[in-house]
Write a protein that holds these residues in place. Structure first.
Motif, PDB file in Angstrom:
ATOM      1  N   ARG A   1      -9.402   3.694  -5.223  1.00 27.38           N
ATOM      2  CA  ARG A   1     -10.237   4.742  -5.488  1.00 27.38           C
ATOM      3  C   ARG A   1      -9.849   6.201  -4.548  1.00 27.38           C
ATOM      4  O   ARG A   1      -9.825   7.310  -5.063  1.00 27.38           O
ATOM      5  CB  ARG A   1     -11.488   4.247  -4.965  1.00 27.38           C
ATOM      6  CG  ARG A   1     -12.876   5.090  -5.157  1.00 27.38           C
ATOM      7  CD  ARG A   1     -13.134   5.955  -3.880  1.00 27.38           C
ATOM      8  NE  ARG A   1     -13.125   5.289  -2.805  1.00 27.38           N
ATOM      9  CZ  ARG A   1     -14.255   4.577  -2.133  1.00 27.38           C
ATOM     10  NH1 ARG A   1     -15.444   4.519  -2.725  1.00 27.38           N
ATOM     11  NH2 ARG A   1     -14.087   4.145  -0.916  1.00 27.38           N
ATOM     12  N   ASP A   2      -9.439   5.742  -3.226  1.00 30.81           N
ATOM     13  CA  ASP A   2      -9.109   6.853  -2.486  1.00 30.81           C
ATOM     14  C   ASP A   2      -7.841   7.831  -2.935  1.00 30.81           C
ATOM     15  O   ASP A   2      -7.838   8.964  -2.952  1.00 30.81           O
ATOM     16  CB  ASP A   2      -8.751   6.449  -1.006  1.00 30.81           C
ATOM     17  CG  ASP A   2     -10.026   6.010  -0.333  1.00 30.81           C
ATOM     18  OD1 ASP A   2     -11.187   6.206  -1.018  1.00 30.81           O
ATOM     19  OD2 ASP A   2      -9.926   5.085   0.573  1.00 30.81           O
ATOM     20  N   LEU A   3      -7.165   6.969  -3.584  1.00 34.86           N
ATOM     21  CA  LEU A   3      -5.860   7.592  -3.893  1.00 34.86           C
ATOM     22  C   LEU A   3      -6.225   8.563  -5.365  1.00 34.86           C
ATOM     23  O   LEU A   3      -5.766   9.447  -5.745  1.00 34.86           O
ATOM     24  CB  LEU A   3      -4.622   6.807  -4.427  1.00 34.86           C
ATOM     25  CG  LEU A   3      -3.817   6.370  -3.079  1.00 34.86           C
ATOM     26  CD1 LEU A   3      -3.155   4.827  -3.491  1.00 34.86           C
ATOM     27  CD2 LEU A   3      -3.096   7.356  -2.432  1.00 34.86           C
ATOM     28  N   CYS A   4      -6.969   7.704  -5.964  1.00 35.60           N
ATOM     29  CA  CYS A   4      -7.458   8.608  -7.295  1.00 35.60           C
ATOM     30  C   CYS A   4      -8.232  10.057  -6.868  1.00 35.60           C
ATOM     31  O   CYS A   4      -8.141  10.809  -7.538  1.00 35.60           O
ATOM     32  CB  CYS A   4      -8.417   7.694  -8.457  1.00 35.60           C
ATOM     33  SG  CYS A   4      -7.630   6.433  -8.951  1.00 35.60           S
ATOM     34  N   VAL A   5      -8.938   9.781  -5.976  1.00 30.22           N
ATOM     35  CA  VAL A   5      -9.949  11.067  -5.627  1.00 30.22           C
ATOM     36  C   VAL A   5      -8.894  11.996  -4.947  1.00 30.22           C
ATOM     37  O   VAL A   5      -8.964  13.175  -5.407  1.00 30.22           O
ATOM     38  CB  VAL A   5     -10.928  10.686  -4.467  1.00 30.22           C
ATOM     39  CG1 VAL A   5     -11.579  11.676  -3.817  1.00 30.22           C
ATOM     40  CG2 VAL A   5     -11.933   9.766  -5.136  1.00 30.22           C
ATOM     41  N   ARG A   6      -7.959  11.587  -4.168  1.00 29.24           N
ATOM     42  CA  ARG A   6      -7.081  12.434  -3.388  1.00 29.24           C
ATOM     43  C   ARG A   6      -6.221  13.352  -4.337  1.00 29.24           C
ATOM     44  O   ARG A   6      -5.926  14.449  -4.094  1.00 29.24           O
ATOM     45  CB  ARG A   6      -6.090  11.457  -2.712  1.00 29.24           C
ATOM     46  CG  ARG A   6      -4.617  12.239  -2.076  1.00 29.24           C
ATOM     47  CD  ARG A   6      -5.083  12.962  -0.996  1.00 29.24           C
ATOM     48  NE  ARG A   6      -3.276  13.254  -0.284  1.00 29.24           N
ATOM     49  CZ  ARG A   6      -2.947  14.513  -0.979  1.00 29.24           C
ATOM     50  NH1 ARG A   6      -3.313  15.073  -1.918  1.00 29.24           N
ATOM     51  NH2 ARG A   6      -1.733  14.662  -0.369  1.00 29.24           N
TER      52      ARG A   6
ATOM     53  N   GLU B   1     -10.936  -0.165  -3.248  1.00 31.57           N
ATOM     54  CA  GLU B   1     -11.373   1.343  -2.615  1.00 31.57           C
ATOM     55  C   GLU B   1     -10.202   2.005  -2.260  1.00 31.57           C
ATOM     56  O   GLU B   1     -10.219   3.207  -2.259  1.00 31.57           O
ATOM     57  CB  GLU B   1     -12.260   0.819  -1.350  1.00 31.57           C
ATOM     58  CG  GLU B   1     -13.554   0.561  -1.718  1.00 31.57           C
ATOM     59  CD  GLU B   1     -14.464  -0.200  -0.649  1.00 31.57           C
ATOM     60  OE1 GLU B   1     -15.670  -0.125  -0.749  1.00 31.57           O
ATOM     61  OE2 GLU B   1     -13.849  -0.447   0.439  1.00 31.57           O
ATOM     62  N   PHE B   2      -9.154   1.188  -1.915  1.00 33.00           N
ATOM     63  CA  PHE B   2      -7.920   2.028  -1.655  1.00 33.00           C
ATOM     64  C   PHE B   2      -7.352   2.811  -2.944  1.00 33.00           C
ATOM     65  O   PHE B   2      -6.940   3.793  -2.655  1.00 33.00           O
ATOM     66  CB  PHE B   2      -6.870   0.695  -1.274  1.00 33.00           C
ATOM     67  CG  PHE B   2      -5.445   1.149  -0.705  1.00 33.00           C
ATOM     68  CD1 PHE B   2      -5.351   1.844   0.838  1.00 33.00           C
ATOM     69  CD2 PHE B   2      -4.483   1.377  -1.515  1.00 33.00           C
ATOM     70  CE1 PHE B   2      -4.243   2.232   0.876  1.00 33.00           C
ATOM     71  CE2 PHE B   2      -3.216   2.078  -0.960  1.00 33.00           C
ATOM     72  CZ  PHE B   2      -3.042   2.641   0.249  1.00 33.00           C
TER      73      PHE B   2
ATOM     74  N   ARG C   1       0.911  -1.086   0.025  1.00 33.02           N
ATOM     75  CA  ARG C   1       0.233  -0.117   0.098  1.00 33.02           C
ATOM     76  C   ARG C   1       0.838   1.442  -0.102  1.00 33.02           C
ATOM     77  O   ARG C   1       0.443   2.281  -0.656  1.00 33.02           O
ATOM     78  CB  ARG C   1      -0.700   0.065   1.293  1.00 33.02           C
ATOM     79  CG  ARG C   1      -1.562  -1.304   1.372  1.00 33.02           C
ATOM     80  CD  ARG C   1      -3.021  -1.252   0.741  1.00 33.02           C
ATOM     81  NE  ARG C   1      -3.771  -2.360   0.417  1.00 33.02           N
ATOM     82  CZ  ARG C   1      -4.639  -2.832   0.720  1.00 33.02           C
ATOM     83  NH1 ARG C   1      -5.746  -1.948   1.105  1.00 33.02           N
ATOM     84  NH2 ARG C   1      -5.101  -4.086   0.470  1.00 33.02           N
TER      85      ARG C   1
ATOM     86  N   LYS D   1       0.926   4.415  -2.756  1.00 38.29           N
ATOM     87  CA  LYS D   1       0.691   5.635  -2.030  1.00 38.29           C
ATOM     88  C   LYS D   1       1.990   6.541  -2.810  1.00 38.29           C
ATOM     89  O   LYS D   1       1.725   7.698  -3.193  1.00 38.29           O
ATOM     90  CB  LYS D   1       0.808   5.649  -0.716  1.00 38.29           C
ATOM     91  CG  LYS D   1      -0.526   5.861  -0.240  1.00 38.29           C
ATOM     92  CD  LYS D   1      -0.318   6.101   1.630  1.00 38.29           C
ATOM     93  CE  LYS D   1      -1.394   5.723   2.342  1.00 38.29           C
ATOM     94  NZ  LYS D   1      -1.086   5.705   3.764  1.00 38.29           N
TER      95      LYS D   1
ATOM     96  N   GLY E   1     -17.907   7.440  -5.896  1.00 43.17           N
ATOM     97  CA  GLY E   1     -16.971   8.506  -6.173  1.00 43.17           C
ATOM     98  C   GLY E   1     -16.331   8.101  -7.498  1.00 43.17           C
ATOM     99  O   GLY E   1     -15.212   8.915  -7.766  1.00 43.17           O
TER     100      GLY E   1
END
Ligand code: GLN
Length: 405
Positions: free
Chosen positions: A203-208, A200-201, A167, A171, A237
């Motif tokens: 996804r969160d990086l794409c959004v960030r 989802e992990f 992870r 990141k 999202g």
């Protein structure tokens, strides 16, 4: 200087002059090793366990629909971004299977195979300096896709035996220059099926970082042991930052038809459609029409497809283990990555693959084709198992020669 020497000098001067004008981008990658292995298989009359195309028949109703479309004179260009009926069928199926509702008028582009969809997507969204995160090992096309679109690839390792990713490494690969991540699930060559939690992990990086996910989902229906294929676009999202690449090739066993598509939010579909238009204008019209029939096949078609491939996978795992390969059991797609360390072969994966095709009569894909740094694949080769039983029989027989050596 003899006449022969003079003409050689002349032609090398011409070659040098031409060389200066050739594309520096195209210089940076080789021809596809996967496709080359098919040519070598033909040359040596070897069993082709290299390129992922089925050697068995496609569904009769799908073939009949193509014949009918030609008889009905659907023989001229379809709408550039795809025949309306096919786009409607793609939208219906995406909603039916993944619960994602898309507008076929503005969000679907039909292309010449998912290969073109991927290239058009990359060319449609990338600017010089943009970075694209790519898991590796990866399908070999993504390298040239990045180079031709002008993206700088950032590789993140999928680590055997489970092909999990670190992870923190992922990141670190994201940053202000990240334009997109390519996610191929079920995965070629590893057979990994990304879990909801992993997606989802991501996804969160794409959004960030305000990045796209370009997801190659061509093996969506080839899944085993209760694994579930989850489309990135179905995640909260991600609906408007995912470009979903798919096609008829693998699901309907028609790799030579070259019918694929990209599903993307309207603002991304605009450049994708433009690039597609000037690359190829459109995919074969009668085969798009047959796609409508294919995409309406009942759910039993897909369960049978997956079950047939599960049987082939299990058989192939046995054949390979008996022959001395260490196999990484795939949860999806139709490839088996293997570790060849056990053979104590003097030479790398490419030499081993050459030996297999010439001396044993089996074509495989060298592991290095799936890595940026060839050394990382030097002890791996990939087998496909999308072949009829008689082909698997022939493979088993040939590989027995390997064990007895
Ligand atoms: N996806 C197939 C493979 O990995 C090949 C596809 C192709 O050659 N266009 O073998």
């Amino acid at each position: 200087m003899s006449a022969g020497e003079a003409s050689t000098a002349g032609s090398s001067q011409i070659a040098a002059a031409v060389q200066r004008t050739l594309s520096a981008k195209a210089e940076r990658f080789t021809e596809s090793v996967i496709r080359e292995m098919t040519r070598l298989a033909m040359q040596y009359d070897a069993v082709n366990m290299a390129q992922g195309f089925p050697d068995f028949s496609a569904a009769p109703e799908v073939k009949e629909a193509a014949r009918q479309a030609i008889s009905d004179d659907i023989n001229q260009y379809a709408i550039t971004w795809g025949a309306k009926e096919l786009r409607d069928a793609i939208a219906r199926k995406f909603e039916r299977t993944q619960g994602v509702r898309v507008d076929p008028e503005r969000e679907i582009t039909v292309t010449c195979g998912s290969t073109e969809a991927m290239m058009a997507a990359m060319m449609g969204i990338i600017n010089p300096g943009d970075e694209v995160v790519i898991f590796e090992p990866h399908y070999e096309n993504y390298g040239p896709d990045a180079i031709l679109s002008g993206a700088t690839p950032r590789f993140v390792q999928l680590q055997p035996p489970d092909w999990n990713f670190d992870r923190d490494e992922l990141k670190r690969a994201f940053g202000p220059k990240t334009k997109a991540i390519i996610v191929n699930t079920p995965n070629n060559p590893t057979g990994k099926v990304f879990s909801r939690e992993e997606l989802e992990f991501i996804r969160d990086l794409c959004v960030r970082w305000n990045a796209f996910a370009v997801t190659d989902e061509i093996y969506e229906h080839i899944i085993f042991d209760g694994s579930k294929h989850i489309s990135m676009a179905s995640l909260d999202g991600m609906r408007d930052r995912t470009i979903t690449i798919n096609g008829m090739s693998k699901t309907y066993s028609v790799t030579g038809w070259r019918v694929g598509w990209a599903i993307a939010p309207p603002e991304a579909s605009v450049p994708i459609r433009k690039v597609h238009d000037f690359l190829t204008v459109g995919a074969a019209a009668p085969l798009q029409q047959a796609g409508v029939t294919a995409l309406e096949l009942p759910p039993t078609y897909y369960t049978k497809l997956a079950e047939n491939y599960r049987v082939k996978r299990d058989r192939m795992l046995g054949i390979l283990a008996d022959a001395g390969f260490r196999c990484f059991k795939p949860a999806g797609a139709y490839y088996i990555m293997t570790d060849i360390s056990g053979f104590n072969f003097r030479g790398d994966d490419v030499e081993f693959a050459k030996y297999l095709v010439r001396d044993i009569g089996i074509a495989v894909v060298p592991g290095s084709s799936f890595y940026d740094d060839p050394a990382m694949g030097a002890k791996q080769v990939r087998f496909t198992f999308c072949k009829k039983d008689s082909t698997l029989d022939a493979c088993e027989k040939k590989l027995s020669k390997l064990c007895s050596r």
